[in-house]
Design a protein around this motif. Structure first.
Motif, PDB file in Angstrom:
ATOM      1  N   MET A 127      74.102  22.664  35.334  1.00  0.00           N
ATOM      2  CA  MET A 127      73.832  23.464  36.501  1.00  0.00           C
ATOM      3  C   MET A 127      72.324  23.584  36.668  1.00  0.00           C
ATOM      4  O   MET A 127      71.593  23.535  35.697  1.00  0.00           O
ATOM      5  N   GLU A 131      71.522  28.254  40.139  1.00  0.00           N
ATOM      6  CA  GLU A 131      72.884  28.683  39.777  1.00  0.00           C
ATOM      7  C   GLU A 131      72.863  29.523  38.503  1.00  0.00           C
ATOM      8  O   GLU A 131      73.548  30.537  38.410  1.00  0.00           O
ATOM      9  N   LEU A 132      72.060  29.100  37.522  1.00  0.00           N
ATOM     10  CA  LEU A 132      71.951  29.869  36.281  1.00  0.00           C
ATOM     11  C   LEU A 132      71.399  31.262  36.589  1.00  0.00           C
ATOM     12  O   LEU A 132      71.894  32.267  36.065  1.00  0.00           O
ATOM     13  N   SER A 133      70.422  31.324  37.445  1.00  0.00           N
ATOM     14  CA  SER A 133      69.850  32.601  37.848  1.00  0.00           C
ATOM     15  C   SER A 133      70.903  33.489  38.496  1.00  0.00           C
ATOM     16  O   SER A 133      71.026  34.671  38.176  1.00  0.00           O
ATOM     17  N   GLU A 134      71.664  32.911  39.384  1.00  0.00           N
ATOM     18  CA  GLU A 134      72.706  33.662  40.088  1.00  0.00           C
ATOM     19  C   GLU A 134      73.805  34.132  39.132  1.00  0.00           C
ATOM     20  O   GLU A 134      74.238  35.278  39.189  1.00  0.00           O
ATOM     21  N   ARG A 135      74.232  33.266  38.231  1.00  0.00           N
ATOM     22  CA  ARG A 135      75.336  33.601  37.318  1.00  0.00           C
ATOM     23  C   ARG A 135      74.940  34.623  36.257  1.00  0.00           C
ATOM     24  O   ARG A 135      75.795  35.314  35.723  1.00  0.00           O
ATOM     25  N   THR A 136      73.657  34.719  35.950  1.00  0.00           N
ATOM     26  CA  THR A 136      73.217  35.642  34.897  1.00  0.00           C
ATOM     27  C   THR A 136      72.464  36.850  35.451  1.00  0.00           C
ATOM     28  O   THR A 136      72.182  37.787  34.702  1.00  0.00           O
ATOM     29  N   GLY A 137      72.114  36.812  36.730  1.00  0.00           N
ATOM     30  CA  GLY A 137      71.324  37.890  37.301  1.00  0.00           C
ATOM     31  C   GLY A 137      69.894  37.904  36.775  1.00  0.00           C
ATOM     32  O   GLY A 137      69.239  38.937  36.764  1.00  0.00           O
ATOM     33  N   ALA A 172      76.655  24.656  30.660  1.00  0.00           N
ATOM     34  CA  ALA A 172      77.391  25.885  30.997  1.00  0.00           C
ATOM     35  C   ALA A 172      77.232  26.954  29.916  1.00  0.00           C
ATOM     36  O   ALA A 172      77.231  28.151  30.211  1.00  0.00           O
ATOM     37  N   VAL A 197      74.651  30.046  30.085  1.00  0.00           N
ATOM     38  CA  VAL A 197      74.938  31.353  30.693  1.00  0.00           C
ATOM     39  C   VAL A 197      75.096  32.400  29.597  1.00  0.00           C
ATOM     40  O   VAL A 197      74.464  33.460  29.632  1.00  0.00           O
ATOM     41  N   ASP A 198      75.920  32.105  28.589  1.00  0.00           N
ATOM     42  CA  ASP A 198      76.114  33.044  27.481  1.00  0.00           C
ATOM     43  C   ASP A 198      74.824  33.262  26.711  1.00  0.00           C
ATOM     44  O   ASP A 198      74.518  34.379  26.288  1.00  0.00           O
TER      45      ASP A 198
END
Length: 128
Positions: free
Chosen positions: A1, A5-11, A40, A43-44
């Motif tokens: 990603m 997208e990483l920014s969006e998924r993690t805030g 992926a 994110v974690d």
């Protein structure tokens, strides 16, 4: 990603994600056009890093303890000074105190909710 997208998924703002990469806390592959490409599982990792930063740990310590969060673990401790270990022990103890406080607060909220719900049910059962 990609980083957006990483920014969006993690805030997490993109600028911070770039900083985490500079500090060696996360890793990105590079596409032919130079864009970052994150796995992926990043994110974690970002969520873990944010939690450790929120707990007050500096990035240099986070970088050293991140392998402890991986499976299989590959722990490296070439510069584990007595001062660093003492800092980690203090932070661990401080986190434990926060966990205990949060657990007490959670239990108090549970008791309150139970009492309020029981009182409501009593009121509903009484004839008007």
């Amino acid at each position: 990603m990609r980083i957006g997208e990483l920014s969006e998924r993690t805030g997490t703002p993109r600028r911070l994600l770039r900083y985490y990469e500079e500090q060696g806390l996360i890793v990105a592959d590079r596409a032919a056009n130079g864009y970052r490409d994150y796995d992926a599982s990043t994110v974690d990792r970002v969520i873990q890093v944010r939690g450790l930063l929120d707990a007050g740990l500096p990035t240099r310590l986070i970088k050293q303890i991140l392998p402890c969060l991986d499976k299989p673990r590959a722990i490296h401790f070439p510069d584990a000074t007595p001062e660093m270990l003492a800092t980690l022990e203090r932070e661990r103890d401080r986190m434990a105190q926060r966990v205990e406080c949060l657990a007490r607060n959670r239990d108090a909220i549970d008791e309150y909710l139970t009492a309020v719900r029981a009182k409501r049910e009593e009121g509903l059962k009484q004839p008007a």
